[in-house]
Motif scaffolding. Structure first.
Motif, PDB file in Angstrom:
ATOM      1  N   ALA A  90      47.488  13.569  -4.958  1.00  0.00           N
ATOM      2  CA  ALA A  90      46.190  13.107  -4.356  1.00  0.00           C
ATOM      3  C   ALA A  90      46.762  11.490  -3.870  1.00  0.00           C
ATOM      4  O   ALA A  90      45.106  11.652  -3.023  1.00  0.00           O
ATOM      5  CB  ALA A  90      45.158  13.009  -5.457  1.00  0.00           C
ATOM      6  N   GLY A  91      47.182  10.687  -4.152  1.00  0.00           N
ATOM      7  CA  GLY A  91      46.700   9.498  -3.390  1.00  0.00           C
ATOM      8  C   GLY A  91      46.535   8.719  -3.431  1.00  0.00           C
ATOM      9  O   GLY A  91      45.876   8.135  -4.889  1.00  0.00           O
ATOM     10  N   ASN A  92      46.089   7.485  -3.409  1.00  0.00           N
ATOM     11  CA  ASN A  92      45.389   6.577  -3.838  1.00  0.00           C
ATOM     12  C   ASN A  92      44.315   6.332  -2.963  1.00  0.00           C
ATOM     13  O   ASN A  92      44.015   6.468  -2.164  1.00  0.00           O
ATOM     14  CB  ASN A  92      46.354   4.723  -2.806  1.00  0.00           C
ATOM     15  CG  ASN A  92      46.131   3.500  -3.429  1.00  0.00           C
ATOM     16  OD1 ASN A  92      44.488   2.913  -3.087  1.00  0.00           O
ATOM     17  ND2 ASN A  92      46.940   2.323  -3.555  1.00  0.00           N
ATOM     18  N   PRO A  93      43.171   5.896  -4.375  1.00  0.00           N
ATOM     19  CA  PRO A  93      41.865   6.025  -4.046  1.00  0.00           C
ATOM     20  C   PRO A  93      41.311   4.419  -3.146  1.00  0.00           C
ATOM     21  O   PRO A  93      40.198   5.212  -2.740  1.00  0.00           O
ATOM     22  CB  PRO A  93      41.708   5.378  -5.202  1.00  0.00           C
ATOM     23  CG  PRO A  93      42.023   5.284  -6.307  1.00  0.00           C
ATOM     24  CD  PRO A  93      43.361   5.685  -5.748  1.00  0.00           C
ATOM     25  N   SER A  94      42.111   4.234  -2.893  1.00  0.00           N
ATOM     26  CA  SER A  94      41.092   2.978  -2.003  1.00  0.00           C
ATOM     27  C   SER A  94      42.446   3.265   0.093  1.00  0.00           C
ATOM     28  O   SER A  94      41.949   2.332   0.663  1.00  0.00           O
ATOM     29  CB  SER A  94      42.310   1.342  -2.124  1.00  0.00           C
ATOM     30  OG  SER A  94      41.631   1.511  -3.502  1.00  0.00           O
TER      31      SER A  94
ATOM     32  N   ARG B 258      34.508  -3.250  -7.443  1.00  0.00           N
ATOM     33  CA  ARG B 258      33.044  -4.561  -6.775  1.00  0.00           C
ATOM     34  C   ARG B 258      33.115  -5.860  -7.423  1.00  0.00           C
ATOM     35  O   ARG B 258      32.482  -6.482  -7.348  1.00  0.00           O
ATOM     36  CB  ARG B 258      31.749  -4.106  -8.132  1.00  0.00           C
ATOM     37  CG  ARG B 258      30.967  -2.868  -8.097  1.00  0.00           C
ATOM     38  CD  ARG B 258      29.972  -3.509  -8.792  1.00  0.00           C
ATOM     39  NE  ARG B 258      29.537  -4.406  -9.386  1.00  0.00           N
ATOM     40  CZ  ARG B 258      27.968  -4.357 -10.209  1.00  0.00           C
ATOM     41  NH1 ARG B 258      28.086  -2.819 -10.748  1.00  0.00           N
ATOM     42  NH2 ARG B 258      27.673  -5.426 -10.584  1.00  0.00           N
ATOM     43  N   GLY B 259      34.123  -5.903  -6.595  1.00  0.00           N
ATOM     44  CA  GLY B 259      35.421  -7.754  -6.432  1.00  0.00           C
ATOM     45  C   GLY B 259      35.692  -8.099  -7.295  1.00  0.00           C
ATOM     46  O   GLY B 259      35.763  -9.252  -7.206  1.00  0.00           O
ATOM     47  N   THR B 260      35.594  -7.290  -8.695  1.00  0.00           N
ATOM     48  CA  THR B 260      35.181  -7.677  -9.950  1.00  0.00           C
ATOM     49  C   THR B 260      37.208  -8.063 -10.935  1.00  0.00           C
ATOM     50  O   THR B 260      37.625  -9.146 -11.037  1.00  0.00           O
ATOM     51  CB  THR B 260      34.634  -7.866 -11.078  1.00  0.00           C
ATOM     52  OG1 THR B 260      33.086  -7.835 -10.282  1.00  0.00           O
ATOM     53  CG2 THR B 260      35.260  -8.475 -12.275  1.00  0.00           C
ATOM     54  N   ARG B 261      37.439  -5.980 -10.609  1.00  0.00           N
ATOM     55  CA  ARG B 261      38.912  -6.183 -10.933  1.00  0.00           C
ATOM     56  C   ARG B 261      39.422  -5.972 -10.108  1.00  0.00           C
ATOM     57  O   ARG B 261      39.608  -5.235  -9.898  1.00  0.00           O
ATOM     58  CB  ARG B 261      38.495  -5.001 -12.583  1.00  0.00           C
ATOM     59  CG  ARG B 261      39.768  -4.967 -13.228  1.00  0.00           C
ATOM     60  CD  ARG B 261      40.359  -3.406 -12.428  1.00  0.00           C
ATOM     61  NE  ARG B 261      41.418  -3.797 -14.031  1.00  0.00           N
ATOM     62  CZ  ARG B 261      42.023  -2.653 -14.198  1.00  0.00           C
ATOM     63  NH1 ARG B 261      42.717  -1.338 -13.474  1.00  0.00           N
ATOM     64  NH2 ARG B 261      43.050  -2.524 -15.225  1.00  0.00           N
ATOM     65  N   SER B 262      40.847  -6.430  -9.781  1.00  0.00           N
ATOM     66  CA  SER B 262      42.210  -5.892  -8.939  1.00  0.00           C
ATOM     67  C   SER B 262      43.047  -5.135  -9.489  1.00  0.00           C
ATOM     68  O   SER B 262      43.095  -4.728 -10.732  1.00  0.00           O
ATOM     69  CB  SER B 262      42.657  -7.241  -8.269  1.00  0.00           C
ATOM     70  OG  SER B 262      41.893  -8.147  -7.643  1.00  0.00           O
ATOM     71  N   GLY B 263      43.347  -4.233  -8.541  1.00  0.00           N
ATOM     72  CA  GLY B 263      44.457  -2.914  -9.172  1.00  0.00           C
ATOM     73  C   GLY B 263      44.268  -1.873  -8.634  1.00  0.00           C
ATOM     74  O   GLY B 263      43.107  -0.975  -8.930  1.00  0.00           O
ATOM     75  N   THR B 264      45.117  -0.637  -8.543  1.00  0.00           N
ATOM     76  CA  THR B 264      44.707   0.274  -8.059  1.00  0.00           C
ATOM     77  C   THR B 264      43.846   1.015 -10.041  1.00  0.00           C
ATOM     78  O   THR B 264      44.519   1.183 -10.337  1.00  0.00           O
ATOM     79  CB  THR B 264      46.222   1.024  -7.330  1.00  0.00           C
ATOM     80  OG1 THR B 264      46.942   0.689  -5.905  1.00  0.00           O
ATOM     81  CG2 THR B 264      46.221   2.621  -7.032  1.00  0.00           C
TER      82      THR B 264
END
Length: 403
Positions: A30-34, A246-252
């Motif tokens: 399905a790919g990366n959600p970003s 929401r700009g709070t938690r990084s990572g795919t």
């Protein structure tokens, strides 16, 4: 083996396992959600669906759900994030108010914020049932400088349940404001890892601004969790990166894990009331059978509000390590408390905070039950407990001769 450590982690729910198997066979494509291409958009749609399902199960708004790797990360994000946000807003020494019986994810993060960020940490004492008083909390909150209050919904060791609605009301009455952005507003957070799916958790009606939960306590895989965060609450991320949540938690984002978490919470909430009746009967059976033994005591008072599936004991003239080893050799898996502190066992800070003393703090025993626990499991534990206690006491007496 008889497994009585569901508070540490509980087996995958069969329905969640089935969904995981199907998703793992399909969703890696399905790919990366970003990503903006078609595969990424499909993944993003599945992630949004999981977020909406989880929000419905928890009775919150979809935009308030932030996916994390578990309860520990969610706790750390809100404690450190509020301290950093207050510093950025000009408060040199932001106040953090937490209870003495919090999970290490809250307490240790608050202590580090005190050490490294100049936060002023206030640790609230508790009563004999492990509960914070509204009066003590009100006295500790300072409008304008307190950045966060954090009191857990249900204790991960003893199973004691807090009156969160009453505590939030006390904070609002003291500060004179109920909405973020107004002068004197103070954010209130609850670690609800032990509570969600076991007792009613009403985020909005209780007035909470942030709530943490963890998937592997509910039948989802390890590595899944969420932070419910009111839109108006500002956190400053303690790390850099993509800042996806929401700009709070990084990572795919883990789409498969998010879907598993959503299903596990849906099932836990739907089954909660019926399961609570069954687990309360098992808890009562366990406590009644265990406390007839000499020197075996229930930690919580009889009338204390508690989780239906957690029984907490302490045993005279022994220590937790010896007792747990004896039970393990007899085929019963239990714990002394939080599984998140690795290494040599230390006296329980929770039991000490409740005023039970050093002996009780060195000999706690947590028996936590879940969906797979049966009457036969409880009876097996009760059958081996006398021998395990005797073995542990003899081991302690033997070791003390050479101390």
């Amino acid at each position: 083996m008889t497994y009585l450590d569901h508070a540490a982690t509980t087996p995958l729910h069969p329905a969640v396992a089935d969904q995981l198997a199907r998703d793992l066979a399909v969703l890696p494509e399905a790919g990366n959600p970003s990503s903006q291409h078609a595969a990424g958009r499909r993944a993003g749609a599945l992630l949004s669906e999981a977020r909406a399902r989880l929000a419905r199960a928890l009775g919150v708004d979809t935009h308030e759900v932030l996916f994390t790797s578990g309860g520990t990360e969610a706790d750390a994000l809100v404690v450190a994030g509020r301290a950093l946000a207050a510093r950025r807003a000009g408060t040199e020494h932001p106040g953090l108010v937490v209870s003495a019986v919090e999970h290490p994810a809250v307490l240790d993060t608050a202590r580090r914020a005190e050490e490294m960020l100049g936060a002023r940490l206030t640790v609230l004492g508790v009563d004999a049932a492990g509960r914070v008083s509204a009066e003590a909390l009100s006295a500790a909150v300072e409008p304008g400088t307190t950045a966060l209050v954090s009191v857990m919904a249900a204790n991960n060791e003893t199973g004691a349940v807090e009156d969160l609605a009453g505590l939030v009301a006390a904070v609002r009455a003291h500060t004179g404001t109920a909405r973020p952005g107004e002068p004197g507003w103070v954010a209130v957070h609850a670690d609800a890892v032990a509570a969600v799916g076991r007792v009613a958790v009403d985020v909005h009606n209780w007035g909470l601004d942030a709530v943490s939960l963890s998937g592997h306590k509910l039948g989802a895989p390890v590595g899944t969790g969420a932070l419910v965060l009111r839109r108006e609450v500002t956190l400053v991320a303690p790390t850099g990166g993509g800042l996806q949540e929401r700009g709070t938690r990084s990572g795919t984002q883990d789409v498969v894990g998010a879907r598993a978490l959503a299903l596990a919470v849906e099932l836990a909430v739907a089954e909660r009331q019926e399961e609570a009746v069954r687990l309360e009967a098992l808890r009562s059976r366990l406590l009644a059978g265990a406390t007839v033994l000499e020197g075996v005591h229930a930690t919580l008072p009889d009338d204390a509000a508690h989780l239906p599936g957690t029984a907490h004991l302490w045993v005279e003239d022994t220590d937790a390590e010896a007792l747990l080893m004896a039970l393990d050799l007899a085929g019963v898996e239990a714990s002394a408390g939080s599984a998140c502190h690795a290494g040599v066992f230390q006296p329980s800070e929770v039991v000490l905070a409740m005023g039970l003393g050093e002996e009780a703090a060195r000999a706690p025993l947590r028996l936590s039950m879940g969906r797979t626990t049966t009457v036969e499991d409880i009876d097996r534990f009760l059958a081996v407990l006398p021998g395990a206690v005797d073995t542990a006491r003899r081991a302690r007496r033997g070791s003390s001769r050479y101390a």
